[in-house]
Design a protein around this motif. Structure first.
Motif, short mmCIF file in Angstrom:
data_model
loop_
_atom_site.label_atom_id
_atom_site.label_comp_id
_atom_site.label_asym_id
_atom_site.label_seq_id
_atom_site.Cartn_x
_atom_site.Cartn_y
_atom_site.Cartn_z
N GLU A 86 0.84 -1.19 0.00
CA GLU A 86 0.00 0.00 0.00
C GLU A 86 0.88 1.25 0.00
N ASP A 87 0.39 2.30 -0.65
CA ASP A 87 1.15 3.54 -0.67
C ASP A 87 1.22 4.13 0.73
N ASP B 295 0.79 0.97 -6.41
CA ASP B 295 0.29 2.00 -5.50
C ASP B 295 1.36 3.00 -5.10
N TRP B 296 2.61 2.67 -5.32
CA TRP B 296 3.70 3.59 -4.97
C TRP B 296 4.00 4.58 -6.08
#
Length: 282
Positions: A96-97, A170-171
């Motif tokens: 997840e970011d 997501d990054w």
């Protein structure tokens, strides 16, 4: 291709530190402690035995008798540091970011005071080589490799995490334009990751989920669950280093244990061919 180096921590780099941690590279830490000090006193008559010329005498003299109190002292330390540790919380082993409640933990500074009242500071540090986001520029890749050096301990689980972040969709909020990772379901594409070490995974900070070895296992399981093919290179690594990389590899054919520079070159040649085959297959 993207690259991330690791030692006792990972250097997130000046361009990405704030986006990953929510903190500025230049930041101030405080340390408070209680000290005893002389807060005044009084002249008082003090009587006691004194020895003079071999004989004891009872004498009374006015002496200054101090009063003591305790106060809280706060010291500050300003650092310029882009080193990072684990992510903590529910997203510790995900891609997840970063954001509220799922930031990457930044290196910290700690103050202490000895029995003499001397204050000293310890600042967590790392090998100052930030990540190289995804690029097809050969010069950037060669320059990055030329700048690598060995230093510090081996927080291998952090290196694995940041290798994943480099290719995690997501990054894309962290990495610059042009280095955006493809989605996992991007047609005609495949994601691969190479993990290399010459040591054992022996440095961790958040121990609530085990040591570096344990956290690396959990991270590798999550990476492979996303369909990422994981290659490992344990170069002259001790048995424990080989063991964790063998676990992380996507199979026996994905794990390499070279002992010489020639074997290292051969390993990467085989990996390059295998990744090429992946691209053709997908």
């Amino acid at each position: 291709i993207g690259m991330a180096s690791y030692s006792s921590m990972v250097d997130a780099g000046e361009d990405y530190f704030f986006k990953a941690t929510g903190q500025l590279p230049i930041r101030t830490y405080t340390f408070s402690y209680d000290e005893t000090y002389e807060s005044g006193g009084d002249w008082e008559e003090v009587c006691k035995w004194k020895k003079k010329r071999g004989r004891w005498y009872w004498t009374c003299d006015d002496e200054w008798v101090p009063n003591y109190a305790t106060r809280t002292v706060t010291e500050t330390k300003t650092i310029n540091n882009t080193c990072v540790k684990e992510r903590v919380g529910d997203e510790q082993f995900t891609d997840e970011d970063p954001g509220p409640f799922q930031w990457i933990e930044a290196a910290e500074a700690y103050g202490s005071v000895n029995w003499r009242g001397d204050v000293s500071w310890y600042t967590e540090s790392c090998n100052p080589i930030g990540p190289l986001p995804m690029t097809s520029n050969r010069d950037k890749l060669f320059d990055y490799i030329d700048g690598l050096n060995a230093s510090g301990g081996t927080a291998g689980h952090l290196g694995i995490a940041w290798g994943w972040y480099l290719i995690a969709p997501d990054w894309d909020v962290v990495w610059p334009a042009g280095s955006d990772p493809y989605p996992y379901d991007e047609p005609d594409s495949a994601k691969a990751m190479i993990i290399m070490t010459d040591g054992e995974f022996n440095q961790e900070y958040d121990t609530s989920n085990g040591d570096s070895f344990d956290q690396a296992e959990t991270m590798c399981d999550a990476i492979k669950d996303q369909g990422i093919k994981v290659y490992t290179v344990a170069f002259q690594a001790p048995p424990s280093g080989q063991a964790i990389l063998n676990y992380c590899a996507s199979g026996d054919d994905f794990a390499f244990t070279p002992e010489s520079s020639e074997e290292l070159t051969e390993a990467y040649t085989k990996i390059a061919q295998s990744i090429s085959d992946l691209r053709i297959r997908y």
